[in-house]
Design a protein around this motif. Structure first.
Motif, PDB file in Angstrom:
ATOM      1  N   GLU A   1      -0.875   8.396   1.504  1.00  0.00           N
ATOM      2  CA  GLU A   1      -1.544   9.692   1.550  1.00  0.00           C
ATOM      3  C   GLU A   1      -0.972  10.653   0.516  1.00  0.00           C
TER       4      GLU A   1
ATOM      5  N   GLU B   1       6.847   0.939   6.903  1.00  0.00           N
ATOM      6  CA  GLU B   1       5.708   0.873   6.002  1.00  0.00           C
ATOM      7  C   GLU B   1       5.354   2.292   5.566  1.00  0.00           C
TER       8      GLU B   1
ATOM      9  N   LYS C   1       3.654   5.625   4.732  1.00  0.00           N
ATOM     10  CA  LYS C   1       2.389   6.264   5.061  1.00  0.00           C
ATOM     11  C   LYS C   1       1.972   7.234   3.964  1.00  0.00           C
TER      12      LYS C   1
ATOM     13  N   ALA D   1      -8.809   1.174   5.433  1.00  0.00           N
ATOM     14  CA  ALA D   1      -8.364   1.937   4.264  1.00  0.00           C
ATOM     15  C   ALA D   1      -9.532   2.213   3.322  1.00  0.00           C
TER      16      ALA D   1
ATOM     17  N   THR E   1      -1.682  -0.654   2.529  1.00  0.00           N
ATOM     18  CA  THR E   1      -1.944   0.760   2.767  1.00  0.00           C
ATOM     19  C   THR E   1      -2.264   1.469   1.461  1.00  0.00           C
TER      20      THR E   1
ATOM     21  N   ARG F   1      -7.128  -3.993   8.221  1.00  0.00           N
ATOM     22  CA  ARG F   1      -6.388  -2.878   7.631  1.00  0.00           C
ATOM     23  C   ARG F   1      -7.082  -2.387   6.357  1.00  0.00           C
ATOM     24  N   GLN F   2      -7.486  -3.333   5.545  1.00  0.00           N
ATOM     25  CA  GLN F   2      -8.114  -2.966   4.273  1.00  0.00           C
ATOM     26  C   GLN F   2      -9.474  -2.325   4.479  1.00  0.00           C
TER      27      GLN F   2
END
Length: 441
Positions: free
Chosen positions: A302, A172, A174, A372, A299, A368-369
């Motif tokens: 970054e 996944e 990053k 984020a 995700t 997760r959201q």
């Protein structure tokens, strides 16, 4: 945020200035009454859970809710609020097309005093709340009085399927570098890297915004959307972003026929196994999580400096009518909505709340959201949406981005077309202001 009041006189505030949260006893003084609300139909799940909580806390208030589909809602809300019997609370939409017109027409109560009384000026980053600020004439977006607030957090990120990534040997992503490498690996393995449905026109615009968030500063993105004089869409970062998007289309990263596929159908295709990634709004999570369950990943990649930024904003803001005679009940609604009870109701309805502390999310994808979204707010990384920049930009940039993808517009022509809309809108604003100034003399 500026201090309480934001320069607004008490005479301009329906119900007068407040200095502390509205208590149930104060609302009780209204007697048996109703609170009329008009909201976007997408709020039905939240309202179904929140209205009973509000009526339990304020038993003398009967909440009357009317919902409308967004397209109809956004076209009619200004006329509705201008009428003789407007609702007490209404949802708007950031940008010049709805909120700007509501403010310009003097239809909304500024809520700087409310924000100060409830502590929102300490809880929320000032950069993010600028999307809810306007000059009193509705011409300057991004500064001035605060005219609305929202409990929902909406932004664009990267969905993926854990099983499919594992099969392809892809971690996944990053970082943005991880993501672009994953696209190459997916294509090399015969998979369509990104699932896109763009018949609604906004998904490709949001994909462009996702790319742009990696290349241009958040402040520069917001400045153009807010209409700061001297800003332009034709920046080097936007040129690189548009070229990247066009390059992805030419390489087949987006598949084919995407301009004829709806956003909802793209979600269905993605959960059915088409495409390795789906770059889309977090509001698609309930549909994706329902199908992929714990295999659903999400995700925001970054940036090189370790921060995150994304096309995003608060959800549709809530506004208090400047004409309401039930200000205390309306303020109590906003206060409770922005608190833990409102945040939990938002989460229970499958939405992402702005407030996450003390809130239980319904599943792993939502967790997760929420994480984020919190990080995005902490990094003050919401870049807003391009279509807020004028009252015709949604149509202009939507159709232009379709033409960019197909090659009917080159990069420079694309940037120029979008900037032409921006400049024309501002010229019209200046003419209207001069005409009004002349009439007032």
């Amino acid at each position: 945020m500026p201090g309480a009041g934001g320069g607004t006189s008490d005479e301009q505030l329906a119900g007068g200035r407040i200095t502390k949260p509205v208590s149930p006893d104060k609302v009780k003084k209204l007697g048996k009454t109703d609170l009329r609300i008009i909201a976007d139909s997408g709020e039905q799940g939240f309202l179904k859970k929140f209205v009973p909580l509000y009526e339990k806390k304020y038993p003398n208030v009967d909440v009357k809710v009317e919902t409308k589909a967004f397209a109809d809602f956004s076209k009619t809300i200004v006329n509705t609020m201008s009428g003789d019997n407007p609702p007490d609370l209404v949802q708007g939409n950031q940008g010049y097309g709805v909120d700007g017109l509501l403010v310009q027409s003097g239809l909304l109560r500024p809520i700087d005093d409310v924000a100060h009384a409830y502590g929102w000026d300490l809880d929320l980053p000032s950069g993010a709340t600028s999307q809810l600020r306007w000059s009193s004439d509705g011409r300057i977006f991004g500064s001035g009085n605060l005219y609305g607030i929202s409990q929902s957090n909406e932004y664009v990120g990267v969905f993926s399927n854990k099983k499919k990534l594992k099969k392809l040997g892809i971690e996944e992503p990053k970082t943005w570098a991880d993501f672009t490498e994953a696209l190459k690996k997916a294509e090399k393995n015969g998979e369509q890297p990104i699932m896109l449905g763009n018949s609604d026109q906004y998904p490709a615009e949001q994909l462009l915004g996702t790319i742009q968030a990696q290349k241009q500063s958040v402040s520069a993105s917001r400045a153009w959307v807010n209409g700061v004089p001297g800003t332009t869409f034709a920046t080097e970062a936007n040129r690189e972003s548009a070229e990247t998007l066009r390059d992805w289309a030419k390489k087949g990263y987006l598949g084919s026929g995407y301009n004829g596929v709806s956003s909802d159908d793209a979600v269905t295709k993605f959960t059915g196994g088409k495409g390795v990634f789906l770059v889309a709004g977090a509001w698609n999570a309930p549909a994706i999580g329902k199908q992929l369950k714990d295999d659903a990943l999400f995700t925001i990649p970054e940036k090189p400096d370790g921060t995150v930024a994304a096309a995003g904003s608060f959800g549709l803001p809530w506004h208090i009518s400047a004409k309401t005679e039930k200000t205390d009940a309306a303020i109590a609604w906003l206060g409770m909505m922005q608190g833990e009870e409102g945040a939990q109701a938002m989460a229970d309805a499958g939405r992402l709340p702005v407030r996450t502390k003390g809130v239980t999310m319904p599943d792993k994808l939502a967790e997760r959201q929420a994480a984020a979204g919190k990080r995005l707010l902490d990094d003050d990384g919401q870049t807003y949406y391009f279509d807020w920049a004028s009252n015709s930009m949604m149509t202009t940039i939507g159709s232009a981005t379709q033409d960019l993808l197909t090659g009917r517009l080159g990069t420079d022509a694309y940037l120029g077309k979008v900037q032409k809309d921006w400049k024309g809108f501002r010229a019209d604003q200046e003419k209207a202001a001069e005409k009004k100034s002349g009439a007032d003399k």
